[in-house]
Design a protein around this motif. Structure first.
Motif, PDB file in Angstrom:
ATOM      1  N   ARG A 111       0.861  -1.228   0.187  1.00 14.19           N
ATOM      2  CA  ARG A 111       0.104  -0.052  -0.030  1.00 14.19           C
ATOM      3  C   ARG A 111       0.748   1.242  -0.199  1.00 14.19           C
ATOM      4  O   ARG A 111       0.345   2.238   0.052  1.00 14.19           O
ATOM      5  CB  ARG A 111      -1.066  -0.118   1.306  1.00 14.19           C
ATOM      6  CG  ARG A 111      -2.128  -0.970   1.210  1.00 14.19           C
ATOM      7  CD  ARG A 111      -2.996  -0.886   2.493  1.00 14.19           C
ATOM      8  NE  ARG A 111      -2.333  -1.334   3.571  1.00 14.19           N
ATOM      9  CZ  ARG A 111      -2.024  -0.541   4.700  1.00 14.19           C
ATOM     10  NH1 ARG A 111      -2.651   0.874   4.702  1.00 14.19           N
ATOM     11  NH2 ARG A 111      -1.495  -0.835   5.818  1.00 14.19           N
ATOM     12  N   ARG A 112       2.174   0.999   0.165  1.00 14.40           N
ATOM     13  CA  ARG A 112       3.179   2.259   0.020  1.00 14.40           C
ATOM     14  C   ARG A 112       3.117   2.994   1.279  1.00 14.40           C
ATOM     15  O   ARG A 112       3.003   4.385   1.219  1.00 14.40           O
ATOM     16  CB  ARG A 112       3.078   2.915  -1.226  1.00 14.40           C
ATOM     17  CG  ARG A 112       3.273   1.976  -2.413  1.00 14.40           C
ATOM     18  CD  ARG A 112       3.531   3.077  -3.654  1.00 14.40           C
ATOM     19  NE  ARG A 112       4.597   4.062  -3.232  1.00 14.40           N
ATOM     20  CZ  ARG A 112       4.641   5.349  -3.569  1.00 14.40           C
ATOM     21  NH1 ARG A 112       3.786   5.627  -4.196  1.00 14.40           N
ATOM     22  NH2 ARG A 112       5.485   6.194  -2.939  1.00 14.40           N
ATOM     23  N   LEU A 113       2.466   2.666   2.373  1.00 16.38           N
ATOM     24  CA  LEU A 113       2.173   3.378   3.528  1.00 16.38           C
ATOM     25  C   LEU A 113       3.449   4.110   3.886  1.00 16.38           C
ATOM     26  O   LEU A 113       3.376   5.553   4.045  1.00 16.38           O
ATOM     27  CB  LEU A 113       1.565   2.724   4.732  1.00 16.38           C
ATOM     28  CG  LEU A 113       1.443   3.224   5.946  1.00 16.38           C
ATOM     29  CD1 LEU A 113       0.565   4.144   6.049  1.00 16.38           C
ATOM     30  CD2 LEU A 113       1.439   2.250   7.152  1.00 16.38           C
ATOM     31  N   PRO A 114       4.473   3.479   4.223  1.00 20.45           N
ATOM     32  CA  PRO A 114       5.757   4.277   4.621  1.00 20.45           C
ATOM     33  C   PRO A 114       6.322   5.459   3.736  1.00 20.45           C
ATOM     34  O   PRO A 114       6.392   6.409   4.272  1.00 20.45           O
ATOM     35  CB  PRO A 114       6.953   3.395   4.896  1.00 20.45           C
ATOM     36  CG  PRO A 114       6.224   2.101   4.944  1.00 20.45           C
ATOM     37  CD  PRO A 114       4.863   2.181   4.148  1.00 20.45           C
ATOM     38  N   ALA A 115       6.161   5.233   2.428  1.00 19.84           N
ATOM     39  CA  ALA A 115       6.438   6.111   1.479  1.00 19.84           C
ATOM     40  C   ALA A 115       5.734   7.249   1.530  1.00 19.84           C
ATOM     41  O   ALA A 115       5.873   8.444   1.128  1.00 19.84           O
ATOM     42  CB  ALA A 115       6.605   5.410  -0.095  1.00 19.84           C
ATOM     43  N   ARG A 116       4.236   6.961   1.519  1.00 22.65           N
ATOM     44  CA  ARG A 116       3.230   8.110   1.508  1.00 22.65           C
ATOM     45  C   ARG A 116       3.409   8.855   2.843  1.00 22.65           C
ATOM     46  O   ARG A 116       3.079  10.270   2.600  1.00 22.65           O
ATOM     47  CB  ARG A 116       1.833   7.507   1.246  1.00 22.65           C
ATOM     48  CG  ARG A 116       1.299   6.970  -0.047  1.00 22.65           C
ATOM     49  CD  ARG A 116       0.047   6.511  -0.202  1.00 22.65           C
ATOM     50  NE  ARG A 116      -0.178   6.101   1.051  1.00 22.65           N
ATOM     51  CZ  ARG A 116      -1.242   5.261   1.341  1.00 22.65           C
ATOM     52  NH1 ARG A 116      -1.702   4.611   0.268  1.00 22.65           N
ATOM     53  NH2 ARG A 116      -1.342   4.638   2.494  1.00 22.65           N
ATOM     54  N   THR A 117       3.588   8.151   3.786  1.00 24.88           N
ATOM     55  CA  THR A 117       3.943   8.875   5.037  1.00 24.88           C
ATOM     56  C   THR A 117       4.969   9.994   4.883  1.00 24.88           C
ATOM     57  O   THR A 117       4.790  11.018   5.485  1.00 24.88           O
ATOM     58  CB  THR A 117       3.889   7.955   6.229  1.00 24.88           C
ATOM     59  OG1 THR A 117       2.771   7.201   6.344  1.00 24.88           O
ATOM     60  CG2 THR A 117       3.841   8.853   7.472  1.00 24.88           C
TER      61      THR A 117
END
Length: 183
Positions: A111-117
């Motif tokens: 979900r690319r959570l770290p990159a989006r954050t």
């Protein structure tokens, strides 16, 4: 026909072939270092203010000193705001991932959570950088209009506040965005 060389990912976006746990670790590390850097800036400004106040003695209540301390306090408050933004980003990553190697962490990586954050925190820092510069310039302008006798102190305080903007810019590029490009 030769194939073109691989293009580096966009700023702040991780490489597609990086394992989810690596991307998560880089996001956590970027936010942790950002949090520590912004806390250190706030503490250093506090030490500068305390040192200046102790050296000023009875002149600590003069208008130039008050103007300088006012802008120094604004810089310190904005550095604390940067620390809060980094803490919010760190909490968002840590809440959204599970144990290393788990399906939750793999899902967070997909979900690319770290990159989006990290990207969201970097955007917040770009805005905060502008706020710091406007606050420093606006503070000098306010002191110039309200009490011209405090102008020199306001300029000194603004110079120290601008240093917060410099740290924010460096942290944004070198600490937040650079590690995510390598992930």
């Amino acid at each position: 026909m030769t194939t073109p060389p691989p293009q580096p990912p966009e700023s702040g976006t991780p490489a597609d072939d990086a394992p989810a746990d690596v991307v998560i670790a880089r996001g956590v590390q970027a936010h942790t270092r950002t949090l520590l850097a912004m806390c250190a800036v706030a503490v250093v400004l506090g030490f500068i203010g305390a040192g200046a106040l102790s050296m000023a003695g009875p002149q600590g209540r003069d208008l130039p000193m008050v103007a300088g301390f006012t802008l120094l306090a604004v810089g310190q408050l904005l550095a604390i705001t940067g620390a809060v933004l980094a803490g919010i980003g760190l909490a968002a990553i840590l809440r959204g991932v599970g144990e290393p190697g788990s399906t939750d962490s793999a899902d967070a990586g997909r979900r690319r959570l770290p990159a989006r954050t990290v990207e969201r925190t970097a955007r917040s820092f770009a805005l905060l950088l502008r706020v710091v510069v406007v606050a420093a310039i606006g503070g000098v302008a306010v002191w110039a209009i309200a009490a011209p006798a405090g102008l020199l102190g306001a300029v000194v305080g603004a110079v120290l506040t601008i240093q917060v903007a410099v740290v924010i810019a460096i942290v944004r590029v070198k600490v937040l965005l650079a590690p995510m490009r390598r992930a």
